[in-house]
Enzyme design. Structure first.
Site, PDB file in Angstrom:
ATOM      1  N   GLY A   1      54.802  54.484  22.736  1.00 11.46           N
ATOM      2  CA  GLY A   1      54.321  54.177  24.088  1.00 11.46           C
ATOM      3  C   GLY A   1      54.325  52.684  24.362  1.00 11.46           C
ATOM      4  O   GLY A   1      53.594  52.200  25.210  1.00 11.46           O
TER       5      GLY A   1
ATOM      6  N   GLU B   1      67.095  54.360  33.388  1.00 18.71           N
ATOM      7  CA  GLU B   1      66.127  55.299  32.809  1.00 18.71           C
ATOM      8  C   GLU B   1      66.011  56.572  33.672  1.00 18.71           C
ATOM      9  O   GLU B   1      65.996  57.684  33.152  1.00 18.71           O
ATOM     10  CB  GLU B   1      64.769  54.587  32.726  1.00 18.71           C
ATOM     11  CG  GLU B   1      63.729  55.381  32.027  1.00 18.71           C
ATOM     12  CD  GLU B   1      63.240  54.711  30.750  1.00 18.71           C
ATOM     13  OE1 GLU B   1      63.645  53.575  30.448  1.00 18.71           O
ATOM     14  OE2 GLU B   1      62.450  55.345  30.059  1.00 18.71           O
TER      15      GLU B   1
ATOM     16  N   HIS C   1      49.909  55.031  35.619  1.00 18.59           N
ATOM     17  CA  HIS C   1      50.451  56.007  36.580  1.00 18.59           C
ATOM     18  C   HIS C   1      50.208  55.542  38.020  1.00 18.59           C
ATOM     19  O   HIS C   1      50.090  56.341  38.934  1.00 18.59           O
ATOM     20  CB  HIS C   1      49.891  57.417  36.323  1.00 18.59           C
ATOM     21  CG  HIS C   1      50.493  58.050  35.106  1.00 18.59           C
ATOM     22  ND1 HIS C   1      51.547  58.926  35.157  1.00 18.59           N
ATOM     23  CD2 HIS C   1      50.215  57.869  33.790  1.00 18.59           C
ATOM     24  CE1 HIS C   1      51.872  59.294  33.904  1.00 18.59           C
ATOM     25  NE2 HIS C   1      51.087  58.659  33.070  1.00 18.59           N
ATOM     26  N   THR C   2      50.111  54.245  38.176  1.00 20.97           N
ATOM     27  CA  THR C   2      49.994  53.673  39.521  1.00 20.97           C
ATOM     28  C   THR C   2      51.341  53.134  39.999  1.00 20.97           C
ATOM     29  O   THR C   2      51.549  52.989  41.196  1.00 20.97           O
ATOM     30  CB  THR C   2      48.963  52.525  39.523  1.00 20.97           C
ATOM     31  OG1 THR C   2      49.214  51.706  38.381  1.00 20.97           O
ATOM     32  CG2 THR C   2      47.538  53.064  39.450  1.00 20.97           C
TER      33      THR C   2
ATOM     34  N   ASP D   1      57.448  48.967  33.163  1.00 23.47           N
ATOM     35  CA  ASP D   1      57.823  48.551  31.809  1.00 23.47           C
ATOM     36  C   ASP D   1      58.899  47.463  31.827  1.00 23.47           C
ATOM     37  O   ASP D   1      58.810  46.463  31.114  1.00 23.47           O
ATOM     38  CB  ASP D   1      58.324  49.760  31.003  1.00 23.47           C
ATOM     39  CG  ASP D   1      57.308  50.891  31.000  1.00 23.47           C
ATOM     40  OD1 ASP D   1      56.125  50.629  31.284  1.00 23.47           O
ATOM     41  OD2 ASP D   1      57.704  52.033  30.719  1.00 23.47           O
TER      42      ASP D   1
ATOM     43  N   SER E   1      59.866  50.799  23.999  1.00 19.16           N
ATOM     44  CA  SER E   1      61.065  50.390  23.261  1.00 19.16           C
ATOM     45  C   SER E   1      62.286  50.573  24.157  1.00 19.16           C
ATOM     46  O   SER E   1      63.258  49.820  24.066  1.00 19.16           O
ATOM     47  CB  SER E   1      61.218  51.213  21.979  1.00 19.16           C
ATOM     48  OG  SER E   1      61.163  52.587  22.270  1.00 19.16           O
ATOM     49  N   SER E   2      62.231  51.557  25.061  1.00 24.64           N
ATOM     50  CA  SER E   2      63.385  51.789  25.938  1.00 24.64           C
ATOM     51  C   SER E   2      63.561  50.632  26.930  1.00 24.64           C
ATOM     52  O   SER E   2      64.674  50.146  27.121  1.00 24.64           O
ATOM     53  CB  SER E   2      63.260  53.122  26.669  1.00 24.64           C
ATOM     54  OG  SER E   2      62.010  53.226  27.278  1.00 24.64           O
TER      55      SER E   2
HETATM   56  C1  GLA Z   1      55.490  55.083  31.409  1.00 29.99           C
HETATM   57  C2  GLA Z   1      56.465  54.748  32.535  1.00 29.99           C
HETATM   58  C3  GLA Z   1      55.882  53.700  33.463  1.00 29.99           C
HETATM   59  C4  GLA Z   1      54.481  54.089  33.932  1.00 29.99           C
HETATM   60  C5  GLA Z   1      53.619  54.515  32.753  1.00 29.99           C
HETATM   61  C6  GLA Z   1      52.278  55.029  33.184  1.00 29.99           C
HETATM   62  O1  GLA Z   1      55.316  53.975  30.584  1.00 29.99           O
HETATM   63  O2  GLA Z   1      57.670  54.277  31.986  1.00 29.99           O
HETATM   64  O3  GLA Z   1      56.748  53.512  34.554  1.00 29.99           O
HETATM   65  O4  GLA Z   1      54.548  55.082  34.905  1.00 29.99           O
HETATM   66  O5  GLA Z   1      54.250  55.491  31.955  1.00 29.99           O
HETATM   67  O6  GLA Z   1      51.515  54.028  33.743  1.00 29.99           O
END
Ligand code: GLA
Length: 395
Positions: free
Chosen positions: A132, A168, A36-37, A180, A135-136
């Site tokens: 988590g 996305e 979440h950074t 990601d 996959s997207s």
């Molecule tokens: C998901 C989001 C990323 C990121 C993480 C948390 O994977 O797609 O952009 O914010 O959560 O680090």
């Protein structure tokens, strides 16, 4: 050509009646640290994994984009010239929002969709959905790389990552960051990607796991999560509110020395959201430094601290993730944390090779003891990012 690429090539050919122009693939990702950074313009350290999405793509001469999933055999098509109107009307839905979203987003980055040749896209994947592991982003990155090449767009990989993120955010409707897609497009074997999400400067950081005798074990809790709803957007809003209250444009500009003042002016919840991001950014920097100075055996405490911060300050863990982390630590992992957006999904544990089986079985026993659904465990290897795997073969 690997068997999987060959199979997809053949399935594409028998389904469409013509051979694909190529097969491209892109991996899912595990985030080693930095959670979440990304949308706070901070630092992340993900790596690409050895689970990939493959896209067989062939040009058509009728301006239609047709996407087919081998998972359920369904197809969706749109004339490229109507994609923008379909997006504005909210008509691009379901799984097709990922590949069609990428085509639409390429249009936003200058591709003249109405004049480009159509394409058939057939997608196959070994990235578990809902774990988590992005996959997207794997779908988005494989399709973006393929269309960039077949349509001669000349966009760089960092721009293709932004294209995937735009798909996305705008088409799928999940307000996620750039991590990601960057991991999927920029990852390299045995390495992580150290990304500054403000400047988008990316550095490949060798992990040296094999040499250190370490394995990354993924523990998929099978607790479903979605970033298009609820908690994720709420956390993002808290971070933005915290930065604004502190007079900064983003939490990237808040440092540990600002936390005393933050404690005075922010409400308790916002303060803890801010503290997570500020300390997590520092943990990423510390991890990168320690990896190069001492190697991966020395980063366990940082992974543990990251988990505690997400559990207590950011409040995005769930009991299953906490149990996975605690059990892994108690049975030989040198560090463990939830990975990804949270509210479910997977944890990772850094485990000496010799103790992987012990951790896997201990986690399963602990889940059964708590009446939780049996988790799925598997190891991952830091792998090559998106690439083209085959060219056109006739016959
Ligand atoms: C998901 C989001 C990323 C990121 C993480 C948390 O994977 O797609 O952009 O914010 O959560 O680090």
């Amino acid at each position: 050509m690997s068997d999987a690429v060959q199979e997809l090539h053949e399935l594409f050919t028998s389904t469409t009646g013509h051979a694909p122009d190529g097969v491209w693939s892109a991996p899912g990702r595990v985030n080693l640290i930095g959670e979440h950074t990304d949308y706070n313009e901070g630092f992340v350290l993900p790596f690409a994994i050895d689970r990939r999405t493959r896209a067989a793509v062939g040009l058509r001469d009728d301006g239609v984009i047709r996407v087919t999933s081998t998972l359920d055999g369904t197809s969706v098509d749109w004339p490229l010239r109507e994609l923008d109107a379909a997006q504005n009307a909210g008509e691009i839905v379901g799984w097709s929002a990922y590949p069609l979203g990428v085509a639409w987003a390429l249009g936003e980055r200058g591709a003249a969709l109405a004049t480009l040749p159509g394409v058939d896209i057939m997608i196959d994947s070994t990235v578990p959905v809902g774990a988590g592991l992005s996959s997207s982003a794997a779908i988005e990155s494989s399709v973006a790389l393929a269309l960039n090449e077949l349509w001669n767009l000349g966009l760089s990989r960092p721009v293709l990552a932004q294209v995937g993120q735009l798909a996305e955010n705008a088409v799928v409707g999940a307000p996620t960051g750039i991590m990601d897609q960057s991991a999927s497009l920029l990852g390299e074997t045995d390495s992580a990607v150290f990304l500054d999400c403000r400047t988008l400067d990316a550095t490949v950081v060798p992990l040296g796991l094999t040499l250190a005798g370490l394995t990354i074990l993924v523990i998929d809790t099978r607790v479903a999560h979605s970033h298009a709803t609820g908690g994720y957007a709420e956390r993002r809003a808290s971070c933005e509110a915290g930065a604004a209250a502190l007079g900064r444009s983003s939490l990237r500009d808040v440092s540990a020395s600002d936390l005393d003042r933050a404690l005075e002016i922010l409400d308790d919840v916002t303060f803890r959201r801010v503290r997570h991001v500020v300390t997590e950014n520092q943990r990423v920097l510390d991890t990168v430094r320690i990896l190069s100075e001492k190697g991966p055996n020395a980063i366990g405490a940082l992974l543990d601290a990251s988990h505690v911060s997400m559990r207590d300050d950011f409040e995005i863990s769930v009991p299953e993730l906490d149990l996975a982390v605690e059990t892994a630590r108690a049975h030989g992992a040198i560090g463990a944390r939830m990975t990804g957006g949270g509210f479910g999904g997977a944890a990772i544990a850094l485990v000496p090779h010799a103790r992987v089986a012990e951790v896997e079985s201990a986690v399963k026993v602990a889940f059964a003891g708590h009446g939780f659904t049996e988790p799925v465990t598997f190891t991952v290897t830091p792998s090559q990012g998106a690439e083209r795997n085959s060219t056109k073969i006739n016959g």
